[in-house]
Design an enzyme around this catalytic site. Structure first.
Site, PDB file in Angstrom:
ATOM      1  N   ARG A   4      -9.060   1.779   9.875  1.00 17.08           N
ATOM      2  CA  ARG A   4      -8.382   0.022  10.034  1.00 17.08           C
ATOM      3  C   ARG A   4      -9.699  -0.609  10.695  1.00 17.08           C
ATOM      4  NH1 ARG A   4      -2.751   0.896   9.326  1.00 17.08           N
ATOM      5  NH2 ARG A   4      -1.534  -1.337   9.645  1.00 17.08           N
TER       6      ARG A   4
ATOM      7  N   LYS B  26       0.940  -1.389   0.053  1.00 13.82           N
ATOM      8  CA  LYS B  26      -0.225  -0.342  -0.028  1.00 13.82           C
ATOM      9  C   LYS B  26       0.816   1.319  -0.069  1.00 13.82           C
ATOM     10  CE  LYS B  26      -2.598  -0.722   3.635  1.00 13.82           C
ATOM     11  NZ  LYS B  26      -1.150  -2.314   4.094  1.00 13.82           N
TER      12      LYS B  26
ATOM     13  N   ARG C 164      11.294  -7.126   4.587  1.00 12.08           N
ATOM     14  CA  ARG C 164      11.214  -5.137   4.917  1.00 12.08           C
ATOM     15  C   ARG C 164      11.633  -5.428   6.792  1.00 12.08           C
ATOM     16  NH1 ARG C 164       5.754  -2.720   4.581  1.00 12.08           N
ATOM     17  NH2 ARG C 164       5.313  -3.163   6.228  1.00 12.08           N
TER      18      ARG C 164
ATOM     19  N   ARG D 132       0.463  -9.050  13.491  1.00 12.19           N
ATOM     20  CA  ARG D 132      -0.780  -7.425  12.282  1.00 12.19           C
ATOM     21  C   ARG D 132      -1.037  -8.342  11.670  1.00 12.19           C
ATOM     22  NH1 ARG D 132       3.887  -4.825   9.292  1.00 12.19           N
ATOM     23  NH2 ARG D 132       2.275  -2.944   9.532  1.00 12.19           N
TER      24      ARG D 132
ATOM     25  N   ARG E 129      12.448  -2.263  11.277  1.00 11.80           N
ATOM     26  CA  ARG E 129      11.482  -1.782  11.629  1.00 11.80           C
ATOM     27  C   ARG E 129      11.066  -2.947  12.514  1.00 11.80           C
ATOM     28  NH1 ARG E 129       6.413  -0.093   7.926  1.00 11.80           N
ATOM     29  NH2 ARG E 129       4.993  -0.954  10.013  1.00 11.80           N
TER      30      ARG E 129
END
Ligand code: AMP
Length: 190
Positions: A89, A14, A128, A145, A134
């Site tokens: 969300r 996204k 990632r 998640r 992160r």
């Protein structure tokens, strides 16, 4: 004003596509994840409040998110359009968004979902994690998640399908090919 919600699970791409879509159309890109990460980095009161929640891969409260979005709309009152990336969300957030837009005499224009299979999602998120460091991309947190997405966010598909606003695009392949597909859907060519 075009109000696009770029929808999909974490890792669907996204963020990458939202930046490109916003740039092409001169719309404002709003990533609630980026806003929250900046607050955490700057150790603001809000940042300190949400740090642990984010690092565990849980959702930050609807109340805080709604406040953040109200201030985004206030700040960009003359924008030609928005690409919302990571908001709404939850159903509460979606309903609050409808109300916020209503006060601006606006509506959600389109909810465009990036469809990516779950194995690919986990691989992308873990990659990632290594590249960007992160803290919310370790394997346990990644799984968490995705659970949050299935529990709280996926139900929004029916909410927007009910309003005939929901469209889906295949989110695997090259960034440029996916971008082209998304642009065609936005322009009503697909
Ligand atoms: P993202 O970069 O969009 O994946 O967001 C990173 C994290 O920020 C999420 O895992 C949540 O903890 C928090 N977050 C971002 N947007 C929202 C939202 N709309 N509602 C609740 N939490 C959010």
């Amino acid at each position: 004003m075009f109000n696009l919600i770029l929808f999909g699970p974490p890792g669907a791409g996204k963020g990458t596509q939202a930046i490109k879509i916003a740039e092409k159309n001169n719309w404002v890109h709003v990533s609630t994840g980026d806003i929250l990460r900046m607050e955490v980095k700057q150790e603001t009161t809000l940042g300190l409040k949400v740090k642990a929640v984010m690092e565990a891969g849980h959702l930050v409260s609807d109340e805080l998110l709604i406040e953040i979005m109200e201030s985004v709309f206030r700040k960009h009152s003359s924008a030609g359009g928005f690409v919302l990336d990571g908001f709404p969300r939850t159903l509460n957030q979606a309903k609050a968004l409808d109300k916020m837009l209503e006060t601006l005499r606006q509506k959600v224009s389109l909810v465009l979902s990036l469809d990516v299979n779950e194995t690919e999602l986990v691989n992308r998120l873990l990659k990632r994690a290594q590249e960007q460091g992160r803290k919310d991309d370790t394997e346990d947190v990644v799984r968490n998640r995705l659970v949050q997405y299935h529990q709280h966010t996926r139900p929004l598909i029916d909410y927007y399908k009910g309003q005939k606003l929901f469209k889906e695009a295949f989110g695997e392949g090259s960034v440029d090919d996916i971008f082209l597909t998304l642009c065609n859907v936005i322009e009503g060519k697909e």
